[in-house]
Scaffold this motif. Structure first.
Motif, PDB file in Angstrom:
ATOM      1  N   GLU A  26     -34.292  25.046  23.502  1.00 14.99           N
ATOM      2  CA  GLU A  26     -34.788  24.363  24.696  1.00 14.99           C
ATOM      3  C   GLU A  26     -34.088  23.015  24.899  1.00 14.99           C
ATOM      4  OE1 GLU A  26     -38.977  24.026  24.119  1.00 14.99           O
ATOM      5  OE2 GLU A  26     -39.413  26.061  24.834  1.00 14.99           O
ATOM      6  N   SER A  27     -33.961  22.264  23.823  1.00 15.13           N
ATOM      7  CA  SER A  27     -33.349  20.940  23.916  1.00 15.13           C
ATOM      8  C   SER A  27     -31.863  21.030  24.228  1.00 15.13           C
ATOM      9  CB  SER A  27     -33.559  20.176  22.598  1.00 15.13           C
ATOM     10  OG  SER A  27     -34.932  19.957  22.351  1.00 15.13           O
ATOM     11  N   PHE A  28     -31.191  22.009  23.653  1.00 12.62           N
ATOM     12  CA  PHE A  28     -29.752  22.172  23.869  1.00 12.62           C
ATOM     13  C   PHE A  28     -29.447  22.504  25.321  1.00 12.62           C
ATOM     14  CE2 PHE A  28     -26.069  25.040  24.113  1.00 12.62           C
ATOM     15  CZ  PHE A  28     -25.071  24.233  23.567  1.00 12.62           C
ATOM     16  N   PHE A  29     -30.116  23.499  25.858  1.00  9.77           N
ATOM     17  CA  PHE A  29     -29.786  23.938  27.216  1.00  9.77           C
ATOM     18  C   PHE A  29     -30.235  22.945  28.288  1.00  9.77           C
ATOM     19  CE2 PHE A  29     -29.335  28.112  25.113  1.00  9.77           C
ATOM     20  CZ  PHE A  29     -28.035  28.386  25.533  1.00  9.77           C
ATOM     21  N   ALA A  30     -31.256  22.157  27.984  1.00 10.35           N
ATOM     22  CA  ALA A  30     -31.681  21.120  28.928  1.00 10.35           C
ATOM     23  C   ALA A  30     -30.909  19.822  28.715  1.00 10.35           C
ATOM     24  CB  ALA A  30     -33.179  20.855  28.793  1.00 10.35           C
ATOM     25  N   MET A  31     -30.004  19.821  27.723  1.00  8.65           N
ATOM     26  CA  MET A  31     -29.201  18.637  27.396  1.00  8.65           C
ATOM     27  C   MET A  31     -30.078  17.415  27.135  1.00  8.65           C
ATOM     28  SD  MET A  31     -25.799  18.971  29.844  1.00  8.65           S
ATOM     29  CE  MET A  31     -25.418  17.248  29.592  1.00  8.65           C
ATOM     30  N   ASN A  32     -31.106  17.624  26.299  1.00 13.38           N
ATOM     31  CA  ASN A  32     -31.968  16.508  25.920  1.00 13.38           C
ATOM     32  C   ASN A  32     -31.218  15.538  25.005  1.00 13.38           C
ATOM     33  OD1 ASN A  32     -34.056  17.665  27.346  1.00 13.38           O
ATOM     34  ND2 ASN A  32     -35.042  18.565  25.556  1.00 13.38           N
ATOM     35  N   ARG A  33     -31.753  14.350  24.874  1.00 19.37           N
ATOM     36  CA  ARG A  33     -31.126  13.362  24.004  1.00 19.37           C
ATOM     37  C   ARG A  33     -31.074  13.882  22.569  1.00 19.37           C
ATOM     38  NH1 ARG A  33     -34.322   8.081  24.241  1.00 19.37           N
ATOM     39  NH2 ARG A  33     -36.010   9.591  24.063  1.00 19.37           N
ATOM     40  N   MET A  34     -30.001  13.545  21.862  1.00 16.60           N
ATOM     41  CA  MET A  34     -29.792  14.049  20.516  1.00 16.60           C
ATOM     42  C   MET A  34     -30.955  13.714  19.584  1.00 16.60           C
ATOM     43  SD  MET A  34     -27.336  16.073  19.777  1.00 16.60           S
ATOM     44  CE  MET A  34     -26.454  16.116  21.310  1.00 16.60           C
ATOM     45  N   VAL A  35     -31.571  12.540  19.781  1.00 20.02           N
ATOM     46  CA  VAL A  35     -32.663  12.122  18.888  1.00 20.02           C
ATOM     47  C   VAL A  35     -33.913  12.981  19.074  1.00 20.02           C
ATOM     48  CG1 VAL A  35     -31.866   9.737  18.724  1.00 20.02           C
ATOM     49  CG2 VAL A  35     -33.430  10.386  20.569  1.00 20.02           C
ATOM     50  N   SER A  36     -33.988  13.751  20.168  1.00 16.89           N
ATOM     51  CA  SER A  36     -35.182  14.558  20.428  1.00 16.89           C
ATOM     52  C   SER A  36     -35.159  15.899  19.687  1.00 16.89           C
ATOM     53  CB  SER A  36     -35.339  14.802  21.931  1.00 16.89           C
ATOM     54  OG  SER A  36     -34.324  15.681  22.413  1.00 16.89           O
ATOM     55  N   PHE A  64     -23.435  29.744  20.815  1.00 19.60           N
ATOM     56  CA  PHE A  64     -22.955  31.125  20.844  1.00 19.60           C
ATOM     57  C   PHE A  64     -23.843  32.045  21.674  1.00 19.60           C
ATOM     58  CE2 PHE A  64     -20.900  30.441  16.396  1.00 19.60           C
ATOM     59  CZ  PHE A  64     -19.919  29.651  16.985  1.00 19.60           C
ATOM     60  N   HIS A  65     -24.879  31.488  22.277  1.00 25.90           N
ATOM     61  CA  HIS A  65     -25.782  32.300  23.100  1.00 25.90           C
ATOM     62  C   HIS A  65     -25.100  32.674  24.412  1.00 25.90           C
ATOM     63  CE1 HIS A  65     -29.380  33.396  25.425  1.00 25.90           C
ATOM     64  NE2 HIS A  65     -29.990  33.537  24.270  1.00 25.90           N
ATOM     65  N   SER A  66     -25.444  33.825  24.955  1.00 24.81           N
ATOM     66  CA  SER A  66     -24.823  34.290  26.200  1.00 24.81           C
ATOM     67  C   SER A  66     -25.081  33.333  27.358  1.00 24.81           C
ATOM     68  CB  SER A  66     -25.342  35.692  26.556  1.00 24.81           C
ATOM     69  OG  SER A  66     -26.764  35.684  26.695  1.00 24.81           O
ATOM     70  N   LEU A  67     -26.217  32.639  27.339  1.00 24.00           N
ATOM     71  CA  LEU A  67     -26.523  31.682  28.401  1.00 24.00           C
ATOM     72  C   LEU A  67     -25.523  30.527  28.390  1.00 24.00           C
ATOM     73  CD1 LEU A  67     -28.544  31.006  30.682  1.00 24.00           C
ATOM     74  CD2 LEU A  67     -29.905  29.758  28.988  1.00 24.00           C
ATOM     75  N   CYS A  68     -25.075  30.141  27.196  1.00 24.73           N
ATOM     76  CA  CYS A  68     -24.091  29.061  27.085  1.00 24.73           C
ATOM     77  C   CYS A  68     -22.724  29.513  27.584  1.00 24.73           C
ATOM     78  CB  CYS A  68     -23.992  28.589  25.638  1.00 24.73           C
ATOM     79  SG  CYS A  68     -22.923  27.154  25.406  1.00 24.73           S
ATOM     80  N   GLN A  69     -22.423  30.770  27.404  1.00 28.51           N
ATOM     81  CA  GLN A  69     -21.145  31.283  27.904  1.00 28.51           C
ATOM     82  C   GLN A  69     -21.127  31.316  29.429  1.00 28.51           C
ATOM     83  OE1 GLN A  69     -19.167  31.618  25.204  1.00 28.51           O
ATOM     84  NE2 GLN A  69     -21.078  31.184  24.114  1.00 28.51           N
ATOM     85  N   LYS A  70     -22.276  31.603  30.027  1.00 26.70           N
ATOM     86  CA  LYS A  70     -22.367  31.704  31.484  1.00 26.70           C
ATOM     87  C   LYS A  70     -22.601  30.353  32.144  1.00 26.70           C
ATOM     88  CE  LYS A  70     -24.641  34.465  35.079  1.00 26.70           C
ATOM     89  NZ  LYS A  70     -25.692  35.498  35.345  1.00 26.70           N
ATOM     90  N   PHE A  71     -23.522  29.560  31.559  1.00 25.13           N
ATOM     91  CA  PHE A  71     -23.884  28.264  32.136  1.00 25.13           C
ATOM     92  C   PHE A  71     -23.807  27.187  31.051  1.00 25.13           C
ATOM     93  CE2 PHE A  71     -26.589  31.298  34.676  1.00 25.13           C
ATOM     94  CZ  PHE A  71     -25.816  31.217  35.842  1.00 25.13           C
ATOM     95  N   PRO A  72     -22.609  26.746  30.693  1.00 25.16           N
ATOM     96  CA  PRO A  72     -22.464  25.816  29.559  1.00 25.16           C
ATOM     97  C   PRO A  72     -22.902  24.396  29.872  1.00 25.16           C
ATOM     98  CG  PRO A  72     -20.336  26.212  30.604  1.00 25.16           C
ATOM     99  CD  PRO A  72     -21.310  27.156  31.257  1.00 25.16           C
ATOM    100  N   PRO A  73     -23.588  23.749  28.927  1.00 30.63           N
ATOM    101  CA  PRO A  73     -23.830  22.311  29.043  1.00 30.63           C
ATOM    102  C   PRO A  73     -22.503  21.559  29.037  1.00 30.63           C
ATOM    103  CG  PRO A  73     -25.265  23.308  27.378  1.00 30.63           C
ATOM    104  CD  PRO A  73     -24.250  24.339  27.741  1.00 30.63           C
ATOM    105  N   SER A  74     -22.551  20.270  29.255  1.00 31.01           N
ATOM    106  CA  SER A  74     -21.310  19.505  29.371  1.00 31.01           C
ATOM    107  C   SER A  74     -20.497  19.553  28.076  1.00 31.01           C
ATOM    108  CB  SER A  74     -21.609  18.049  29.729  1.00 31.01           C
ATOM    109  OG  SER A  74     -22.081  17.335  28.606  1.00 31.01           O
ATOM    110  N   LYS A 118     -27.354  22.763  33.395  1.00 32.66           N
ATOM    111  CA  LYS A 118     -28.527  22.596  32.563  1.00 32.66           C
ATOM    112  C   LYS A 118     -29.436  23.799  32.806  1.00 32.66           C
ATOM    113  CE  LYS A 118     -28.673  17.526  32.331  1.00 32.66           C
ATOM    114  NZ  LYS A 118     -29.513  16.322  32.563  1.00 32.66           N
ATOM    115  N   SER A 119     -29.958  24.342  31.739  1.00 35.84           N
ATOM    116  CA  SER A 119     -30.856  25.491  31.851  1.00 35.84           C
ATOM    117  C   SER A 119     -32.201  25.118  31.254  1.00 35.84           C
ATOM    118  CB  SER A 119     -30.276  26.705  31.122  1.00 35.84           C
ATOM    119  OG  SER A 119     -29.065  27.123  31.728  1.00 35.84           O
ATOM    120  N   TYR A 120     -33.248  25.355  32.026  1.00 33.02           N
ATOM    121  CA  TYR A 120     -34.596  24.986  31.614  1.00 33.02           C
ATOM    122  C   TYR A 120     -35.355  26.254  31.252  1.00 33.02           C
ATOM    123  CZ  TYR A 120     -33.037  20.682  33.756  1.00 33.02           C
ATOM    124  OH  TYR A 120     -32.306  19.561  34.069  1.00 33.02           O
TER     125      TYR A 120
END
Length: 298
Positions: A26-36, A64-74, A118-120
């Motif tokens: 959840e935190s990765f795909f929403a690009m939350n702050r690293m400390v979270s 490596f998730h398919s969502l990251c391949q399709k909609f990658p965070p920055s 960003k994916s929520y």
């Protein structure tokens, strides 16, 4: 045996592996702050188990998730994330993980861009993916990024679907569309009107609505309207005929509150909609002034 007991205790205190992986995802795909991210839980697990299996599983549900391949965070975010994973793994003295270093090498060689996805992740497990700007302020607006209040309002809507079912919903200041896309997907409104006033935001909003398949699935359900609170006419308001009006994070600037109050007053005079506004309290003075003016409409 002692380590096994401690491991079970840590599972209770810091969350089991599934909870950790879900939190990371959840935190990765929403690009939350690293400390979270739940780094403490990872450290505790690595203390009792020098294997890199947990880090490998984190990679599978993120980079490596398919969502990251399709909609990658920055690119920058992925670079920071992988660097932090490596740091934690090495600090624990765990087994090296070649795929982790390979992933970082690939990202390091990728050029940064001004846009990202960003994916929520919703409670149902589905995701709403949005094309957003990396910078918080772009082309003179903050509307090209998603703000936290929109996510809270989307989650609230999922818990109160009956408010939106078979009703006409008007969203003020739709931004990039997170709340509206969620409501359209899961709450079954008869009609949903996204609105904003900035040309760049409206263009990106249409892109995100298409990105999430709403135009193809329910083209008659959705419309995107340019709505300038200062210039909206009574005729426009009458044509909307909204049963429900929602807005997220639209009162962060005290200068916009008077025009919002005027618009809401006109909308309430033309019909009797439910009004739901979700706001992050950044300045108590601004929020208090909004609540005070809102009381004059009731």
């Amino acid at each position: 045996m002692e380590c096994l007991k401690r491991y079970r205790y840590l599972d209770d205190k810091y969350g089991n592996k599934c909870a950790i992986l879900r939190n990371f995802q959840e935190s990765f795909f929403a690009m939350n702050r690293m400390v979270s991210f739940p780094w403490t839980s990872v450290e505790k697990h690595l203390e009792c188990n020098k294997s890199s299996d947990l880090i490998s599983e984190i990679l599978k549900c993120t980079c490596f998730h398919s969502l990251c391949q399709k909609f990658p965070p920055s690119v920058q975010f992925r670079r920071m994330f992988l660097t932090e994973l490596i740091r934690r793994l090495e600090a624990a003295g765990s087994d090296p993980l070649d795929e982790l270093y390979d992933a970082l090498a690939e990202v390091v060689g990728t050029e940064d861009t001004t846009q990202c996805y960003k994916s929520y992740l919703l409670p149902s497990g589905d995701a709403v993916s949005l094309l957003e700007n990396v910078a918080l302020i772009s082309v003179g607006t903050t509307g090209l990024v998603t703000w936290e209040a929109a996510l809270y309002l989307a989650e609230w809507a999922l818990d109160h679907q009956e408010i939106f079912t078979n009703r006409t919903v008007l969203e003020l200041g739709s931004g990039l569309g997170l709340t509206g896309i969620t409501v359209c997907r899961y709450c079954r409104p008869s009609r949903y009107i996204f609105s904003d006033c900035h040309p760049g935001v409206l263009q990106r909003l249409r892109t995100n609505i298409k990105l999430n398949g709403l135009m193809e699935e329910t083209p008659s359900l959705v419309s995107v309207e340019e709505l300038d609170w200062m210039a909206v006419t009574e005729e426009q308001i009458k044509q909307i005929e909204a049963d429900v009006i929602i807005a997220a994070d639209v009162v962060y600037d005290p200068d916009v509150v008077p025009s919002l109050m005027k618009l809401l007053s006109n909308l309430l005079r033309c019909s009797a909609p439910q009004v739901i506004i979700c706001s992050a309290v950044r300045k108590q003075e601004t929020y208090g002034g909004f609540k005070q003016q809102l009381g004059t409409l009731i």
